[in-house]
Design a protein around this motif. Structure first.
Motif, PDB file in Angstrom:
ATOM      1  N   HIS A 135       0.819  -1.211   0.000  1.00 45.87           N
ATOM      2  CA  HIS A 135       0.000   0.000   0.000  1.00 45.87           C
ATOM      3  C   HIS A 135       0.856   1.267   0.000  1.00 45.87           C
ATOM      4  N   MET A 136       0.330   2.260  -0.686  1.00 50.83           N
ATOM      5  CA  MET A 136       1.058   3.494  -0.954  1.00 50.83           C
ATOM      6  C   MET A 136       1.561   4.183   0.309  1.00 50.83           C
ATOM      7  N   ASN A 137       0.718   4.233   1.351  1.00 54.14           N
ATOM      8  CA  ASN A 137       1.053   5.047   2.523  1.00 54.14           C
ATOM      9  C   ASN A 137       1.902   4.313   3.552  1.00 54.14           C
ATOM     10  N   TYR A 138       2.492   3.156   3.199  1.00 50.18           N
ATOM     11  CA  TYR A 138       3.329   2.421   4.137  1.00 50.18           C
ATOM     12  C   TYR A 138       4.805   2.461   3.759  1.00 50.18           C
ATOM     13  N   PHE A 177       7.632  -0.727  -2.929  1.00 51.13           N
ATOM     14  CA  PHE A 177       7.789   0.727  -3.012  1.00 51.13           C
ATOM     15  C   PHE A 177       7.043   1.239  -4.242  1.00 51.13           C
ATOM     16  N   ARG A 178       6.479   2.426  -4.128  1.00 53.23           N
ATOM     17  CA  ARG A 178       5.576   2.957  -5.156  1.00 53.23           C
ATOM     18  C   ARG A 178       6.086   4.291  -5.702  1.00 53.23           C
ATOM     19  N   ILE A 179       5.475   4.720  -6.797  1.00 53.50           N
ATOM     20  CA  ILE A 179       5.655   6.072  -7.318  1.00 53.50           C
ATOM     21  C   ILE A 179       4.410   6.857  -6.925  1.00 53.50           C
ATOM     22  N   GLN A 180       4.605   7.867  -6.089  1.00 55.42           N
ATOM     23  CA  GLN A 180       3.483   8.608  -5.516  1.00 55.42           C
ATOM     24  C   GLN A 180       2.954   9.686  -6.471  1.00 55.42           C
ATOM     25  N   LYS A 202       9.232  11.358  -7.171  1.00 53.50           N
ATOM     26  CA  LYS A 202       8.079  10.730  -6.516  1.00 53.50           C
ATOM     27  C   LYS A 202       8.291   9.251  -6.232  1.00 53.50           C
ATOM     28  N   ASP A 203       9.497   8.769  -6.483  1.00 51.76           N
ATOM     29  CA  ASP A 203       9.815   7.352  -6.276  1.00 51.76           C
ATOM     30  C   ASP A 203      10.161   7.133  -4.794  1.00 51.76           C
ATOM     31  N   GLN A 204       9.411   6.290  -4.104  1.00 52.76           N
ATOM     32  CA  GLN A 204       9.628   6.080  -2.672  1.00 52.76           C
ATOM     33  C   GLN A 204      10.997   5.463  -2.364  1.00 52.76           C
TER      34      GLN A 204
END
Length: 205
Positions: A135-138, A177-180, A202-204
């Motif tokens: 998940h994005m927010n973790y 890991f995500r791109i936000q 934007k890359d975590q």
């Protein structure tokens, strides 16, 4: 190396494309890391006695090509398989396999890392297959899990007891890991046009 979140499905019958089996030379090693291998209670109990279907299909595919399964390790849905060409087998030493749980405060094996380490022609190598929090927010939780695995995953003996003590470390898996902040269309178009610089900020990772 192969990393694949198989999303609990059974293996395909033909692995030619995945393993590049049409290459006449063939690689010296195959290191295969899977995530979300089906681990329902009955299947997992069966897999502790017999090889799981994924291990079976990789072995039946690679054995006729003179590859030997040197080591494997499983933590519920996480699976790591290490194969080498038969000719290299006498030059492998100090093989160890271990794992570290991170899911549900370390008590449940749905997330974490599985590792095989060995000496290959005198060089200490460590292969680590991980599945980190989704998940994005973790994002910060993923970093915490990375650091936890670095700290807690330990091998026996004095020769390279910690991950960072090895000459080469290969860390792979479903790191999540995500791109936000960017939609999928924008991300795909940047990749197709190789405008990666637009994504880095934007890359975590």
């Amino acid at each position: 190396m192969v990393t694949w979140n198989v999303a609990t499905v059974d293996p395909p019958d033909d692995l030619t494309s995945l393993l590049h089996l049409n290459d006449p030379e063939g690689p010296d090693l195959y290191v295969i890391g899977l995530q979300e291998v089906f681990s329902g209670p009955l299947r997992f109990a069966s897999d502790t006695i017999f090889d799981d279907p994924w291990s079976q299909v990789f072995m039946s595919t690679l054995a006729p090509l003179n590859y030997v399964k040197v080591s494997s390790v499983r933590l519920q849905g996480l699976l790591l398989l290490f194969f080498c060409k038969l000719e290299h087998l006498p030059f492998i030493r100090d093989i160890q396999a271990t794992y570290t749980r991170t899911g549900l405060y370390g008590y449940w094996g749905n997330k974490g890392g599985v590792s095989v380490r060995l000496s290959f022609y005198g060089h200490m190598l460590c292969f680590l297959n991980c599945h980190l929090a989704a998940h994005m927010n973790y994002a910060s939780e993923r970093v915490d899990e990375f650091e936890y695995i670095m700290d807690k995953l330990v091998f026996d003996g004095e020769k390279a007891p910690k991950i960072a003590d090895h000459k080469l470390v290969f860390w792979f898996g479903d790191l999540n890991f995500r791109i936000q902040d960017h939609g999928m269309h924008f991300v795909r178009s940047c990749i197709e046009e190789q405008n990666y610089s637009l994504l880095w900020s934007k890359d975590q990772v």
